[in-house]
Design an enzyme around this catalytic site. Sequence first.
Site, PDB file in Angstrom:
ATOM      1  NE  ARG A 195      -1.744   1.902   3.483  1.00  0.00           N
ATOM      2  CZ  ARG A 195      -1.655   1.817   4.815  1.00  0.00           C
ATOM      3  NH1 ARG A 195      -2.378   0.953   5.478  1.00  0.00           N
ATOM      4  NH2 ARG A 195      -0.835   2.614   5.482  1.00  0.00           N
ATOM      5  CG  HIS A 207      -6.551   2.621   6.188  1.00  0.00           C
ATOM      6  ND1 HIS A 207      -6.930   1.411   5.635  1.00  0.00           N
ATOM      7  CD2 HIS A 207      -7.652   3.097   6.832  1.00  0.00           C
ATOM      8  CE1 HIS A 207      -8.202   1.174   5.944  1.00  0.00           C
ATOM      9  NE2 HIS A 207      -8.655   2.179   6.659  1.00  0.00           N
ATOM     10  CE1 TYR A 238       1.044   2.644   8.860  1.00  0.00           C
ATOM     11  CE2 TYR A 238      -0.156   4.327  10.076  1.00  0.00           C
ATOM     12  CZ  TYR A 238       0.003   3.562   8.937  1.00  0.00           C
ATOM     13  OH  TYR A 238      -0.861   3.722   7.891  1.00  0.00           O
TER      14      TYR A 238
END
Lengths: 386, 336
Positions: free
Chosen positions: A278, A282, A291
């Site tokens: 990805r 998100h 993160y």
Amino acid sequence: MKIDATGGSDVAPADVTPLVQLVAPDGSRVVGPDDAALRERVAHLTTDDLRAMYRDMVLTRRFDDEATSLQRQGELALYAQSRGQEAAQVGSARALAGQDYVFPSYREHGVLHVRGVDPVDRLRLYRGEDHGGWDPNEHNVHLYTLVIGSHALHATGYAMGIQRDGLVGTGDAARDAAVVTYFGDGATSQGDVNEALVFAAVNNAPVVFFCQNNQWAISEPTTKQSRVPIYRRGEGFGIPSVRVDGNDVLACYAVTAEALERAHSGGGPTFIEAYTYRMGAHTTSDDPSRYRDLAEEEQWRRRDPVERLEALLRAEGGWDEAWAAELEAEAEAYGERLRDGVRALGAPAAETIFDHVYATDHAQVAAERAWFREYESATAGEEVAR
Amino acid sequence: MSTQTTTQTLTFARAITEGLRAALESDDKAMLMGEDIGRLGGVFRVTDGLQKDFGEARVVDTPLAESGIVGTAIGLALRGYRPVCEIQFDGFVFPAYDQITTQLSKMRYRSRGRLEVPVVIRIPYGGGIGAVEHHSESPEALFAHTAGLRVVSPATPQDAYDMIRAAVASPDPVLFFEPKGRYWSKGEVTLGGPVPDAGTPGVLDTARVARAGEDVTLVAYGPTVATALKAAEALAAEGTSAEVVDLRAISPLDVPTVAESVRRTGRCVVVHEAPSFLGVGAEIAARVSDECFYSLEAPVQRVAGFHAPYPVAKLEHEYLPSVDRVVDAVDRALSF
């Protein structure tokens, strides 16, 4: 096995499993010792076919960029990017027959592009104008499902319906049908996905579980979902399972074609793990810098699926500057149409709140609709305090 | 299918069997799914003999996974089938709660009417059979709170037969709550004839007056209709005339039938096994206060389960609404 204090395991799934790969990141064809059957599945693809795939991927990425901008401008409430996953989506979707049915998650913009779902319709949900946005039966594409993994069961049930319709193993390629359902690595932890694998296996249902392992379920890495490579979960249910390079459009096409042939002919379900990344957040509400590190992002940027197909076309003489410029112009026009189309979407009439709750009359809905209509007409023209 | 009718004396459970049989005969897209419903015929034998008659593709023994049952039923319904799912016991519906509330109930709405999911979910519910934990619950209000679902519960063998046929024919999802404590009660059932609810309103939308009366209205559904009728009998001996309204449907709620009765009697007592707090009785009380304010002689009374988990079997008759508790509530309403 040593378990570290954060609960993760010390086994890195990526390191221990070979990927099915037909095109290397540098655009060269990969000729592995066991890949002959899969190479055969892409042997018929012409330069025009490869260009068509490239076009799908470029327009999907343009869709992504435009939608992200529209969200930043306040035109969309939210948007979930598919950037980095174009090869997995386009390659698998291009292997589908028209009569096959798709149950997507909410990030399968490339799949919907291939299936011909109007790009503006695909953003109605993210605009807050519709919970769906298209007619599923027009394109054989179910609506996006936001509850993670729930649709894997719908896909399996739909496939059980195809079995009951006698449309498996007829020997007629124009009639045999199957289902492909898309979900992510995080979804493989959901009970519904596991139950779907159980139901599909015991019923030998014609369904392909296409898991895009994009390494991240929002902020949680795949190691928080599984201590074995994801595709091996399929094996545990007795379902033939494969891990494919999700950034290699030809490999994704080939393994999906193989899985669909199995499903169509009565061989039952397949589990595909498309190992991808990805590249974006998100959703537009997410901040990956909290993160994951830039080195990882940079490593995957060098495996960009769109660039890989470009490299293949260049390596094999399929690249043409005039054609590429035309495609760029097409993408520009596509983006403009998308922007205009989204901005032109208004709000539905307020009373549609009460539409289609039930097929037949329901006293409480009818009473509330009548009350609402009267209230609205009595207060028409007044300023509304919220 | 023949429109010929015959009348037989059947148990409540057998009436449902015959309703399912009629649905399977009249619609080749109808099918049954559930745990142990095939060769065994279900733990309550409601599907006894149906797999033998209709085959394993139409009467399906599923894996032991309730969410899987309902989730795959949704997929089958999207493909044009009409699945009837059996949840073995009330307390086991919760693994499927997500599929029912986030998927099944909203599919028509979120597709703007383009998709239809005519799934029926049969749930044997309620207590009084001396069962272990999770086998005696009444979760109907949880489902009635969700728009998009129809929630019904028959109280007589005839209604059980008619309502299951109507439920299978309904284009909407139906939660079909079967009062398992009544499974062995018998009644005359007229079998055959056209599917009920061919025109609305029908058995899935309307309450029925089970006993006419003048002094108080007892509102019940499913297992407590029998309790209310016994209470009415006892009250009659004391000179009180109680009307009993059997709701049949909880969603939609037939408020006009209840209100018409309460306007005449001036008193209303709601009886159900589910806890009173935020239950169907609370909604009835609110509706009655809306519709019957000037006719009420007393506040609406509720006789229901307590706000405690369903107790052990040795105590369940202290927990369940009894004839005495209904009579006590009527006395309170009369002496207010």
